[in-house]
Design a protein around this motif. Sequence first.
Motif, PDB file in Angstrom:
ATOM      1  N   GLU A   8      -5.486   1.753  -5.032  1.00 46.84           N
ATOM      2  CA  GLU A   8      -4.450   0.732  -5.171  1.00 46.84           C
ATOM      3  C   GLU A   8      -3.402   1.103  -6.221  1.00 46.84           C
ATOM      4  O   GLU A   8      -2.239   0.701  -6.111  1.00 46.84           O
ATOM      5  CB  GLU A   8      -5.087  -0.615  -5.519  1.00 46.84           C
ATOM      6  CG  GLU A   8      -5.834  -0.632  -6.845  1.00 46.84           C
ATOM      7  CD  GLU A   8      -6.445  -1.994  -7.136  1.00 46.84           C
ATOM      8  OE1 GLU A   8      -6.331  -2.888  -6.275  1.00 46.84           O
ATOM      9  OE2 GLU A   8      -7.041  -2.149  -8.225  1.00 46.84           O
ATOM     10  N   GLY A   9      -3.788   1.878  -7.220  1.00 43.97           N
ATOM     11  CA  GLY A   9      -2.840   2.263  -8.254  1.00 43.97           C
ATOM     12  C   GLY A   9      -1.934   3.413  -7.869  1.00 43.97           C
ATOM     13  O   GLY A   9      -1.005   3.744  -8.626  1.00 43.97           O
TER      14      GLY A   9
ATOM     15  N   ASN B 165      -7.777   4.641   5.605  1.00 47.52           N
ATOM     16  CA  ASN B 165      -8.500   3.890   4.590  1.00 47.52           C
ATOM     17  C   ASN B 165      -9.996   4.105   4.774  1.00 47.52           C
ATOM     18  O   ASN B 165     -10.604   3.581   5.710  1.00 47.52           O
ATOM     19  CB  ASN B 165      -8.150   2.400   4.694  1.00 47.52           C
ATOM     20  CG  ASN B 165      -8.891   1.563   3.684  1.00 47.52           C
ATOM     21  OD1 ASN B 165      -9.329   2.052   2.641  1.00 47.52           O
ATOM     22  ND2 ASN B 165      -9.065   0.287   3.992  1.00 47.52           N
ATOM     23  N   ASP B 166     -10.575   4.859   3.853  1.00 45.59           N
ATOM     24  CA  ASP B 166     -11.980   5.259   3.974  1.00 45.59           C
ATOM     25  C   ASP B 166     -12.906   4.237   3.307  1.00 45.59           C
ATOM     26  O   ASP B 166     -13.665   4.566   2.402  1.00 45.59           O
ATOM     27  CB  ASP B 166     -12.157   6.648   3.356  1.00 45.59           C
ATOM     28  CG  ASP B 166     -13.527   7.247   3.622  1.00 45.59           C
ATOM     29  OD1 ASP B 166     -14.172   6.850   4.601  1.00 45.59           O
ATOM     30  OD2 ASP B 166     -13.948   8.124   2.846  1.00 45.59           O
TER      31      ASP B 166
ATOM     32  N   GLU C  24      -5.908  -1.519   1.158  1.00 50.53           N
ATOM     33  CA  GLU C  24      -5.501  -1.904   2.510  1.00 50.53           C
ATOM     34  C   GLU C  24      -4.353  -2.907   2.476  1.00 50.53           C
ATOM     35  O   GLU C  24      -3.387  -2.790   3.245  1.00 50.53           O
ATOM     36  CB  GLU C  24      -6.692  -2.486   3.265  1.00 50.53           C
ATOM     37  CG  GLU C  24      -6.355  -2.928   4.680  1.00 50.53           C
ATOM     38  CD  GLU C  24      -7.546  -3.502   5.429  1.00 50.53           C
ATOM     39  OE1 GLU C  24      -7.352  -3.983   6.560  1.00 50.53           O
ATOM     40  OE2 GLU C  24      -8.672  -3.487   4.875  1.00 50.53           O
ATOM     41  N   ARG C  25      -4.445  -3.888   1.597  1.00 46.37           N
ATOM     42  CA  ARG C  25      -3.398  -4.910   1.535  1.00 46.37           C
ATOM     43  C   ARG C  25      -2.054  -4.300   1.131  1.00 46.37           C
ATOM     44  O   ARG C  25      -1.009  -4.650   1.691  1.00 46.37           O
ATOM     45  CB  ARG C  25      -3.808  -5.991   0.538  1.00 46.37           C
ATOM     46  CG  ARG C  25      -2.773  -7.091   0.358  1.00 46.37           C
ATOM     47  CD  ARG C  25      -3.285  -8.186  -0.557  1.00 46.37           C
ATOM     48  NE  ARG C  25      -3.635  -7.672  -1.874  1.00 46.37           N
ATOM     49  CZ  ARG C  25      -2.735  -7.439  -2.838  1.00 46.37           C
ATOM     50  NH1 ARG C  25      -1.437  -7.647  -2.614  1.00 46.37           N
ATOM     51  NH2 ARG C  25      -3.133  -6.990  -4.012  1.00 46.37           N
ATOM     52  N   LEU C  26      -2.060  -3.375   0.182  1.00 47.91           N
ATOM     53  CA  LEU C  26      -0.817  -2.750  -0.252  1.00 47.91           C
ATOM     54  C   LEU C  26      -0.193  -1.905   0.857  1.00 47.91           C
ATOM     55  O   LEU C  26       1.029  -1.894   1.028  1.00 47.91           O
ATOM     56  CB  LEU C  26      -1.087  -1.885  -1.492  1.00 47.91           C
ATOM     57  CG  LEU C  26      -1.426  -2.641  -2.780  1.00 47.91           C
ATOM     58  CD1 LEU C  26      -1.820  -1.668  -3.881  1.00 47.91           C
ATOM     59  CD2 LEU C  26      -0.242  -3.495  -3.224  1.00 47.91           C
TER      60      LEU C  26
ATOM     61  N   ALA D   9       3.435  -2.555   2.729  1.00 44.70           N
ATOM     62  CA  ALA D   9       4.480  -1.537   2.882  1.00 44.70           C
ATOM     63  C   ALA D   9       4.833  -1.324   4.343  1.00 44.70           C
ATOM     64  O   ALA D   9       6.006  -1.138   4.703  1.00 44.70           O
ATOM     65  CB  ALA D   9       4.019  -0.230   2.247  1.00 44.70           C
ATOM     66  N   ALA D  10       3.830  -1.370   5.228  1.00 36.95           N
ATOM     67  CA  ALA D  10       4.072  -1.178   6.660  1.00 36.95           C
ATOM     68  C   ALA D  10       4.908  -2.309   7.239  1.00 36.95           C
ATOM     69  O   ALA D  10       5.660  -2.113   8.209  1.00 36.95           O
ATOM     70  CB  ALA D  10       2.745  -1.071   7.399  1.00 36.95           C
ATOM     71  N   ALA D  11       4.790  -3.511   6.664  1.00 35.43           N
ATOM     72  CA  ALA D  11       5.580  -4.642   7.146  1.00 35.43           C
ATOM     73  C   ALA D  11       7.059  -4.493   6.812  1.00 35.43           C
ATOM     74  O   ALA D  11       7.918  -5.086   7.471  1.00 35.43           O
ATOM     75  CB  ALA D  11       5.041  -5.941   6.543  1.00 35.43           C
TER      76      ALA D  11
END
Length: 336
Positions: free
Chosen positions: A35-36, A64-65, A72-74, A78-80
């Motif tokens: 996340e960082g 995402n492993d 995942e949320r970040l 970004a994909a949105a």
Amino acid sequence: MNAISIVPFRKDNKPAPDKTGARSVTLIVPVYNEEGSIQAFLDTVTPVLEGIRSQVRFEILFVNDGSRDATERLIMSAAAERGDIGLLNLSRNFGKEAALFAGLCHAEGAAVIPLDVDLQDPPEVISEMIARWLAGAKVVNARRARRDGDSRFKNLTANAFYRVFNAMAEQPIPRDVGDFRLFDREVVSAICQLGERSRFNKALFSWVGFEAEEVTFKRPARAAGETCWSYWKLWKLALDGIFASSTVPLRIWTYIGMVLALASLAYSAFMFARVLFFGVDVPGYASTLILILVFGGMNMFALGIIGEYVGRIYTEVRQRPVYIIRSHHRCSDKED
């Protein structure tokens, strides 16, 4: 069921045509509790990609492993906001080797570039790799000219690993070349046919062949976050690489066994002749103990090597998939 057949993008394994006529490239980015690093990675890689979008069209496929933080949320956030980001969520943590394999099998680009999210694989090198690919190269390896971000001990162990591995492997791997490299679609298709469960991708990349070109870079320190690769995990990866790529350790113990058998036979003949001509000696406790300990230790070490191979055979015969997909979010600017 083999993991290669799980939800492929296209059965013919060919990239989708681009309406602009530019060739497409997929960046594969495995992530686990990063996340960082996500935003720093996107902020760094985006200007690089914008500079060469006139030549090729890019997508960024995060794998995402099994992250347990906000990774995942970040990525979804970004994909949105942009249409060139896709996300492949695995059902749990399968390890980087499996995550990278999943990304290769689900990438659509005419070329594929795996790279780390920690920016130790500098995105600035991508433009040179793309230029080599557009000129006809099938594989472009990115070799570390310097490893400033690694400790002296890690550099020493890495160099030792390459020497040992290449001395024993049937197909050597290029020195100081990690997963950061470019593959043409033809090479990716060949790699995705290799479905073994005990994976060491660097060896598989070399095994498929194809003529490779090379670019060099200085490996910087990690930009954000902390590495998940402890020395114990690196040791296990090294063992996987050696035992999955070579039978030399078994062959070595065949020769050692032959030498020890001949030495034992010679020593037995010597002792027999000595007793026959000079009588019975009082046996020495120390020499007997030393022989028992030495041969016992060597036997246990040899059995350990055999056990490593048997364990991998057990993993293969179960035929479990290399990875399991929980969800798959494709890039929004792609055509099906």
